[in-house]
Design a protein around this motif. Sequence first.
Motif, PDB file in Angstrom:
ATOM      1  N   ASP A  29       0.923  -1.100  -0.093  1.00 46.32           N
ATOM      2  CA  ASP A  29      -0.059  -0.023  -0.166  1.00 46.32           C
ATOM      3  C   ASP A  29       0.879   1.196  -0.075  1.00 46.32           C
ATOM      4  O   ASP A  29       1.817   1.394   0.822  1.00 46.32           O
ATOM      5  CB  ASP A  29      -0.668   0.008   1.214  1.00 46.32           C
ATOM      6  CG  ASP A  29      -2.097   0.821   0.971  1.00 46.32           C
ATOM      7  OD1 ASP A  29      -2.087   1.788   0.433  1.00 46.32           O
ATOM      8  OD2 ASP A  29      -3.200   0.492   1.650  1.00 46.32           O
ATOM      9  N   GLY A  30       0.545   2.309  -0.968  1.00 46.86           N
ATOM     10  CA  GLY A  30       1.286   3.299  -1.115  1.00 46.86           C
ATOM     11  C   GLY A  30       2.799   3.130  -1.299  1.00 46.86           C
ATOM     12  O   GLY A  30       3.656   4.308  -1.123  1.00 46.86           O
ATOM     13  N   THR A  68      -6.849   3.160  -2.109  1.00 46.05           N
ATOM     14  CA  THR A  68      -6.631   1.774  -1.888  1.00 46.05           C
ATOM     15  C   THR A  68      -7.915   0.809  -2.361  1.00 46.05           C
ATOM     16  O   THR A  68      -7.463  -0.311  -3.177  1.00 46.05           O
ATOM     17  CB  THR A  68      -6.780   1.682  -0.340  1.00 46.05           C
ATOM     18  OG1 THR A  68      -5.733   2.518   0.114  1.00 46.05           O
ATOM     19  CG2 THR A  68      -6.341   0.180   0.032  1.00 46.05           C
ATOM     20  N   ASP A 206      -0.837   1.563   4.420  1.00 44.43           N
ATOM     21  CA  ASP A 206       0.134   2.646   4.143  1.00 44.43           C
ATOM     22  C   ASP A 206       0.346   3.641   5.152  1.00 44.43           C
ATOM     23  O   ASP A 206       0.694   4.693   4.996  1.00 44.43           O
ATOM     24  CB  ASP A 206      -0.311   3.489   2.412  1.00 44.43           C
ATOM     25  CG  ASP A 206      -1.699   3.986   2.940  1.00 44.43           C
ATOM     26  OD1 ASP A 206      -2.264   3.921   3.910  1.00 44.43           O
ATOM     27  OD2 ASP A 206      -2.149   4.389   1.902  1.00 44.43           O
ATOM     28  N   ASP A 245      -0.979  -0.189  -4.867  1.00 39.98           N
ATOM     29  CA  ASP A 245      -2.171   0.288  -5.133  1.00 39.98           C
ATOM     30  C   ASP A 245      -2.105   1.578  -5.393  1.00 39.98           C
ATOM     31  O   ASP A 245      -2.857   1.983  -6.529  1.00 39.98           O
ATOM     32  CB  ASP A 245      -3.050  -0.041  -4.102  1.00 39.98           C
ATOM     33  CG  ASP A 245      -2.739   0.709  -2.773  1.00 39.98           C
ATOM     34  OD1 ASP A 245      -1.464   1.087  -2.624  1.00 39.98           O
ATOM     35  OD2 ASP A 245      -3.407   0.694  -1.718  1.00 39.98           O
ATOM     36  N   HIS A 246      -1.035   2.376  -5.049  1.00 43.21           N
ATOM     37  CA  HIS A 246      -0.836   3.573  -5.462  1.00 43.21           C
ATOM     38  C   HIS A 246       0.295   4.203  -5.078  1.00 43.21           C
ATOM     39  O   HIS A 246       1.076   3.654  -4.146  1.00 43.21           O
ATOM     40  CB  HIS A 246      -1.916   4.696  -5.122  1.00 43.21           C
ATOM     41  CG  HIS A 246      -2.407   4.515  -3.617  1.00 43.21           C
ATOM     42  ND1 HIS A 246      -1.533   5.077  -2.764  1.00 43.21           N
ATOM     43  CD2 HIS A 246      -3.178   3.839  -2.864  1.00 43.21           C
ATOM     44  CE1 HIS A 246      -1.959   4.885  -1.391  1.00 43.21           C
ATOM     45  NE2 HIS A 246      -2.880   4.087  -1.703  1.00 43.21           N
ATOM     46  N   HIS A 372      -2.396  10.946  -1.414  1.00 43.90           N
ATOM     47  CA  HIS A 372      -2.279  10.431  -2.934  1.00 43.90           C
ATOM     48  C   HIS A 372      -3.795  10.559  -3.559  1.00 43.90           C
ATOM     49  O   HIS A 372      -4.636  11.272  -2.714  1.00 43.90           O
ATOM     50  CB  HIS A 372      -2.077   8.943  -2.908  1.00 43.90           C
ATOM     51  CG  HIS A 372      -2.673   7.998  -1.701  1.00 43.90           C
ATOM     52  ND1 HIS A 372      -3.770   7.427  -1.816  1.00 43.90           N
ATOM     53  CD2 HIS A 372      -2.610   7.893  -0.530  1.00 43.90           C
ATOM     54  CE1 HIS A 372      -4.397   6.683  -0.930  1.00 43.90           C
ATOM     55  NE2 HIS A 372      -3.492   7.303   0.107  1.00 43.90           N
TER      56      HIS A 372
HETATM   57 ZN   LIG Z   1      -3.524   2.541  -0.267  1.00 46.56          ZN
END
Ligand SMILES: [Zn+2]
Length: 411
Positions: A29-30, A68, A206, A245-246, A372
């Motif tokens: 995550d992140g 997410t 994240d 995810d990002h 984000h």
């Molecule tokens: Zn995320």
Amino acid sequence: MPDTTASPVTVNGRTYRWMDRPLVVVCVDGCEPDYITQALEAGVAPYLRSLCERGTSLLGECVVPSFTNPNNLSIVTGAPPAVHGICGNYFYDTERNEEVMMNDARYLRAETILAQFARAGAKVAVVTAKDKLRALLGHNLRGICFSAEKADRATPAEHGIGDVLDRVGKPLPPVYSADLSEFVFAAGVSILERERPDLMYLSTTDYVQHKHAPGTPQANAFYAMMSGYLAQLDALGASVALTADHGMNAKTDAAGRAQIIFLQDWFDGELGSGKARVILPITDPYVVHHGSLGSFATCYLPGGADAQALGERLAALPGIACVLPREAAAARFELPPDRLGDLVILSQRLFVLGTAPGRHDLSSLDAPLRSHGGESEQAVPLLFNRSLRGVPPGRRLRNFDIFDLALNYCA
Ligand SMILES: [Zn+2]
């Protein structure tokens, strides 16, 4: 052992070869790619370095909004939100006339690769850090599926596994901690050892990335931890495929002050108080990370409002990257138009979008805001512990291509 002669599995129009050894797909995550680069530079993540040297390192793009839920669901369905329907963590359900979390499987419009492989006879396991993703990731899935957040409540009947704390040998981690993600990896290693699933999906949180920039001691410690667990998964004979995810960026000026554009205030000024409805799809129950501030918003306008003129005026504000009408946003970002407002608004890299000052509690933020949601957080890593063959040069790679790359192109 998996039957390597098992037939390919088709999900949402894409066909996936059967795995030739256990496949572990990790969604970090992140994970801005620079987190990995800096950990490699610091020499703290030897296994991640080995992935880059003997495996494959590519860059991909995540789905916008770079949040997410939309991206985790894109990854596990192999399809964009236009297909699976999950376009935010939070949205305005126009049929029910209420703003709700998009955590419920009733909002999901597609089957997952995980569920379909399980249906075809594969042993499948899913471990997610936050419980908010469990129902979506586990939709129609026969197998193991639980969250680190509620690991103490996992039962064989409901989650396909029990006594998780005992077998992992760790206490229940706090929801705001790096330990929540570490628990996911530790559980993954234990499950690969004991149950030996054919397919496993691990999804972290994240928390660290929201607080700590790439290359900081805290970020490097997180990637060092992760590197160690991934090495164990590799040593147990798994194919390891990692994406995010990002990404994540600072959303502050040079002094560390959050750069926030308050959209509800702006629309109230244009149209009158409460006439427009601004939705921030980053909103989730875990606000300590980000105060519900991200770089993507959508707005429902009252009847008769001039969407185009409003959009043009809004787009001229400092920090706004673009304002798109519903259909154009749906086409450009592959989103379900029926779950978007009249306007979709993206902010620039150093800016976030809010509603009104009183509706964001930033008191619990103890570090300069990182967040984000926009196109500026679209780049994500695609890492594999194996070589990839035959990927057409110039193909636009997405994080939701990771099952395709891992199953159809691994040499
Ligand atoms: Zn995320």
